[in-house]
Design an enzyme around this catalytic site. Structure first.
Site: not given
Ligand code: URA
Length: 462
Positions: A90, A169, A176, A191, A195
């Site tokens: 990621h 999320d 957010r 967040s 995932k």
């Molecule tokens: N990417 C995400 O999935 N969440 C965040 O809070 C910031 C970047």
């Protein structure tokens, strides 16, 4: 007998507790997260709690509890039936970052499964899904069963989040985004990791950007986020490593959608980066380093360096390119567009921007360049907006390159003629020249593993 049933929780009490600097326990965090996922807590109350968390910060225990509660808020993927270790990468967002198109096939070609659940472009950063959707027919919205079938067949699959995966999320991220509470290390950590952990990974490699195009602008914030994510994911049982990498200029040469895919496929085809201003050596090098770590953590190499060497082999012998095309085909994409990629590029309007000075390219405001890319039509301002697959910017000179006045510096591809002026104007203000070469930037900086991340968090006062 004393009554052991805990008193019922009330959202307003939890907001007040955080507002006043208190620390919520796992039950309280679980209550808020479940309320977000089921939409039983009102958005204004969740927003108030998010702002309190942004201002007061979250403790390590709160971040862990939030990550796990979010991970468990919906359906999950299990890679157990794949018969191979499952490892993902990621990156925390960047400009021109197309490493996923290289690391996924490089890693899969070395026998490690890569179940990659990716995102879309938002703000100044690009999105892997938008880039892939510029291939005619490519489907990103697979069911978990289809995801597993592609992984069984090809070893790699790049898809979007399903509606039922980590619903907390989706609700919290949207709030957010609308309440200026995105840039909180604890909220970002929960967040992103919720995932990734919902995908049942054996290991995770994090590419945390630092420099003028990074999500968090201060180097120490990127460092803290990297250590925080490693320690949190490791506490949840997933082997994790984070690499701090340079985003003080776009990665590689292209930033957009289709043009980024072409750049990645050319590298997979063995077109080596050229020396000089048009070198995209950084993109290839970072992809090999990330793939090296993934191959190592996936049990197919004794060290990350051995993993790097294995990745080089499958790049050279063409098996990584074959894997990438297999994956695209399995997800409905038409690979014939890569037969003549330039002919498949139909930009509405094109402008070559010449260097307006002679000298070294000294500084690039990469966030501004990301906004320039977005204004060509390649990105979106609000979730749900369409993107132009053919728009974007190709850079012809990188940081440190010497250019003559009038030499092509970049080519801007926009949706139509009227959309050229703004990105060209932003670009001209985002690049500075100097008479002497700028200091070189390290492509890969600090690397955090569990031990170093935990030590960093113990030693660092925030
Ligand atoms: N990417 C995400 O999935 N969440 C965040 O809070 C910031 C970047």
């Amino acid at each position: 007998m004393p009554n052991s049933t805990p008193p019922p929780l009330r959202t307003v009490d939890l907001i007040r507790k955080k507002r006043d600097g208190g620390t919520l326990d796992a039950r309280e965090i679980g209550f808020l997260t479940a309320g977000a996922a089921s939409e039983s807590i009102r958005p204004e109350q969740l927003s108030a709690w998010l702002m309190a968390a942004w201002l007061r910060g979250l403790s390590l225990d709160e971040i862990r509890a939030l990550t796990l509660a979010m991970r468990d808020s919906g359906e999950k993927f299990s890679p157990a039936r794949l018969g191979r270790k499952a490892v993902d990468k990621h990156s925390t967002g960047g400009v021109g970052d197309k490493t996923s198109f290289l690391v996924a096939p490089l890693t899969a070609a070395c026998g490690v499964a890569v179940p990659m659940i990716s995102g879309r472009s938002l703000g100044h950063t690009g999105g892997t899904l938008d880039k892939l959707e510029s291939i005619p027919g490519y489907r990103t919205a697979l069911t978990l069963q289809e995801f597993e079938e592609v992984l069984q067949k090809c070893g790699a699959s790049i898809v979007s989040q399903t509606p039922r995966l980590v619903p907390a999320d989706r609700i919290l991220y949207d709030l957010r985004d609308r309440t200026a509470t995105v840039e909180s290390p604890g909220l970002i950590c929960a967040s992103i990791l919720s995932k990734k952990l919902a995908a049942g990974l054996d290991a995770l490699v994090l590419d945390v950007k630092t420099g003028s195009g990074a999500f968090l602008r201060k180097h120490e914030d990127s460092e803290y986020l990297a250590a925080l994510m490693v320690a949190t994911a490791e506490a949840a049982g997933t082997r994790t490593v984070a690499l701090l990498t340079d985003m003080s200029q776009p990665l590689g040469l292209a930033a957009g959608n289709w043009i980024e895919l072409i750049e990645a496929v050319e590298l997979l085809r063995g077109k080596r980066p050229v020396e000089g201003p048009e070198s995209n050596e950084d993109l290839l090098e970072l992809s090999l380093v990330l793939a090296g770590w993934m191959i190592h953590l996936g049990g197919q190499a004794a060290t990350p360096d051995d993993g790097y060497t294995r990745a080089e082999v499958v790049l050279r012998d063409g098996s990584a390119l074959k894997k990438f095309f297999e994956m695209i085909t399995a997800q409905g994409g038409d690979i014939s567009v890569f037969d003549n990629p330039v002919a498949s590029h139909h930009a509405g309007a094109t402008e070559v921007v010449p260097a307006w000075e002679r000298g070294f390219v000294a500084k690039m405001d990469t966030t501004a360049l990301g906004w320039a890319v977005q204004r060509t039509g390649a990105g979106r301002e609000k979730p749900g907006e369409p993107v132009d697959p053919d728009a974007g910017i190709v850079f012809h000179a990188r940081r440190g390159a010497y250019v003559e006045k009038g030499q092509p510096l970049a080519t801007v591809y926009a949706t139509d003629k009227g959309m050229l002026a703004e990105p060209v104007d932003i670009l001209k203000r985002a690049i500075l020249f100097s008479k002497t070469p700028p200091d070189a930037m390290e492509l890969v900086g600090r690397i955090f593993t569990r031990e170093s991340a935990e030590k960093y968090l113990r030693d660092t006062v925030r």
